[in-house]
Design a protein around this motif. Structure first.
Motif, short mmCIF file in Angstrom:
data_model
loop_
_atom_site.label_atom_id
_atom_site.label_comp_id
_atom_site.label_asym_id
_atom_site.label_seq_id
_atom_site.Cartn_x
_atom_site.Cartn_y
_atom_site.Cartn_z
N THR A 32 1.35 -29.16 41.45
CA THR A 32 1.09 -28.10 42.65
C THR A 32 1.49 -26.67 42.42
O THR A 32 0.64 -26.05 42.71
CB THR A 32 2.00 -28.58 43.67
N ILE A 33 2.39 -26.64 41.65
CA ILE A 33 2.84 -25.20 41.09
C ILE A 33 1.90 -24.58 40.06
O ILE A 33 2.03 -23.26 39.90
CB ILE A 33 4.32 -25.03 40.80
N GLY A 34 1.33 -25.40 39.51
CA GLY A 34 0.36 -24.70 38.26
C GLY A 34 -0.38 -23.75 38.65
O GLY A 34 -0.59 -22.75 37.89
N VAL A 35 -1.13 -23.76 39.75
CA VAL A 35 -2.16 -22.62 40.25
C VAL A 35 -1.39 -21.41 40.24
O VAL A 35 -1.83 -20.52 39.92
CB VAL A 35 -2.82 -23.11 41.57
N TYR A 36 -0.32 -21.43 41.06
CA TYR A 36 0.41 -20.56 41.37
C TYR A 36 1.06 -19.65 40.13
O TYR A 36 0.93 -18.37 39.68
CB TYR A 36 1.83 -20.47 42.25
N TYR A 37 1.57 -20.49 39.14
CA TYR A 37 2.10 -20.11 37.93
C TYR A 37 0.86 -19.33 36.79
O TYR A 37 1.37 -18.30 36.67
CB TYR A 37 2.60 -21.21 37.08
N PHE A 38 -0.18 -20.01 37.02
CA PHE A 38 -1.04 -19.35 36.36
C PHE A 38 -1.79 -18.09 36.87
O PHE A 38 -2.33 -16.96 36.33
CB PHE A 38 -2.32 -20.27 35.76
N ASP A 39 -1.92 -18.14 38.23
CA ASP A 39 -2.44 -17.08 38.91
C ASP A 39 -1.36 -15.73 38.89
O ASP A 39 -1.93 -14.76 38.65
CB ASP A 39 -2.62 -17.42 40.59
N TYR A 40 -0.02 -15.84 39.13
CA TYR A 40 0.79 -14.96 39.30
C TYR A 40 1.56 -14.37 37.97
O TYR A 40 1.77 -13.41 37.93
CB TYR A 40 1.69 -15.05 40.49
N ASP A 71 -7.92 -19.75 36.28
CA ASP A 71 -8.70 -20.40 35.68
C ASP A 71 -8.14 -21.36 34.62
O ASP A 71 -8.98 -22.50 34.29
CB ASP A 71 -10.01 -19.80 35.25
N LEU A 72 -7.14 -20.85 33.94
CA LEU A 72 -6.56 -21.72 32.93
C LEU A 72 -5.89 -22.89 33.43
O LEU A 72 -5.48 -23.76 32.67
CB LEU A 72 -5.46 -20.95 32.26
N VAL A 73 -5.57 -23.25 34.76
CA VAL A 73 -4.85 -24.35 35.12
C VAL A 73 -5.64 -25.41 34.81
O VAL A 73 -4.94 -26.39 34.84
CB VAL A 73 -4.69 -24.00 36.53
N SER A 74 -7.03 -25.47 35.12
CA SER A 74 -7.80 -26.76 34.51
C SER A 74 -7.34 -27.13 33.08
O SER A 74 -7.55 -28.25 32.96
CB SER A 74 -9.12 -26.55 35.12
N TRP A 113 9.96 -23.92 48.53
CA TRP A 113 10.89 -23.13 47.50
C TRP A 113 10.24 -21.63 47.37
O TRP A 113 10.91 -20.61 47.29
CB TRP A 113 10.68 -23.95 46.30
N LEU A 114 8.82 -21.81 47.63
CA LEU A 114 8.31 -20.29 47.32
C LEU A 114 8.56 -19.54 48.57
O LEU A 114 8.78 -18.18 48.41
CB LEU A 114 6.64 -20.53 47.18
N MET A 144 8.66 -19.97 40.61
CA MET A 144 7.44 -20.63 39.75
C MET A 144 7.61 -21.08 38.44
O MET A 144 7.34 -22.41 38.31
CB MET A 144 6.08 -19.51 39.95
N ASN A 145 8.32 -20.52 37.61
CA ASN A 145 8.73 -20.64 36.27
C ASN A 145 9.53 -22.15 36.42
O ASN A 145 9.48 -22.89 35.72
CB ASN A 145 9.40 -19.62 35.59
N MET A 146 10.52 -21.90 37.39
CA MET A 146 11.28 -23.14 37.26
C MET A 146 10.76 -24.31 37.87
O MET A 146 11.12 -25.47 37.33
CB MET A 146 12.64 -22.68 38.40
N MET A 147 9.94 -24.34 38.96
CA MET A 147 9.18 -25.37 39.31
C MET A 147 8.29 -25.99 38.20
O MET A 147 8.23 -27.13 38.32
CB MET A 147 8.44 -25.30 40.65
#
Length: 205
Positions: A8-16, A22-25, A140-141, A160-163
């Motif tokens: 779930t958090i991967g998209v947020y991590y790579f976006d922000y 796009d790297l989340v895939s 959490w966000l 985001m990093n912790m999740m």
């Protein structure tokens, strides 16, 4: 819950944090390969080490590399996540295998065989954990001060990093702690099967 939070958090991590959602895939794909490989290798390993030791080893391995993600950047995030997914793959296989063992244990303990109830509860637990793993990042966000489509404050970025790292690691550690109290060893399971065979033979005669 651990893997659901990570996904779930991967998209947020790579976006922000990374700046390229796009790297989340690629992140997910790189993680799936070692997870599937671990799932294939887990059965022969568990036959040598035993189920309890195998799932505990997988949980510790996954927790260590998941937590390590918090301290790295760049390609090491992909590498450490891939290694953490090895532990999650082991856990997923062993959970299903050990759940099946509880069918005989339940019959031995209560005199009733209840596969449908046991596996239905397993399915329910999986769905519930998926829902919790999807909901926890949202709360959490929000608590950290996250604002959609805007520059994030330090608290939101750290969340985001912790999740992505510590939250899955804590989940795996909790699983390891629970498994320390699991006492259905291979030896005890074999004894239970023999006792059940004796009971069934007596009931037929």
């Amino acid at each position: 819950i651990a893997i659901s939070i990570k996904q779930t958090i991967g998209v947020y991590y790579f976006d922000y944090i990374v700046g390229n959602k796009d790297l989340v895939s690629i992140f997910v794909g790189v993680g799936l390969v070692p997870m599937v490989a671990a799932m294939m290798l887990t059965p022969p390993v568990s036959r040598k080490l035993g189920k309890k030791k195998t799932i505990i080893a997988g949980g510790i391995f996954g927790a260590v590399f998941s937590a390590a993600i918090y301290f790295v950047q760049g390609w090491l995030v992909f590498a450490f996540n891939a290694l953490s997914m090895v532990g999650i793959g082991v856990m997923m296989v062993m959970t299903l295998s050990m759940q099946a063992d509880t069918v005989e244990y339940g019959e031995w303990k209560t005199g009733k065989r209840s596969e449908s109830i046991i596996f239905s509860m397993g399915t329910f637990a999986t769905l519930l954990s998926g829902a919790l793993g999807g909901a926890i990042p949202g709360y959490w966000l929000e608590w950290s001060g996250y604002v959609a489509n805007a520059a994030q404050n330090a608290s939101a970025l750290d969340a985001m990093n912790m999740m992505l790292s510590w939250a899955p690691a804590v989940g795996l550690v909790l699983m390891v702690i629970i498994m320390l109290f699991y006492d259905l060893s291979e030896k005890r399971y074999a004894q239970i099967l023999k006792e059940l065979e004796t009971r069934r033979a007596r009931s037929i005669t």
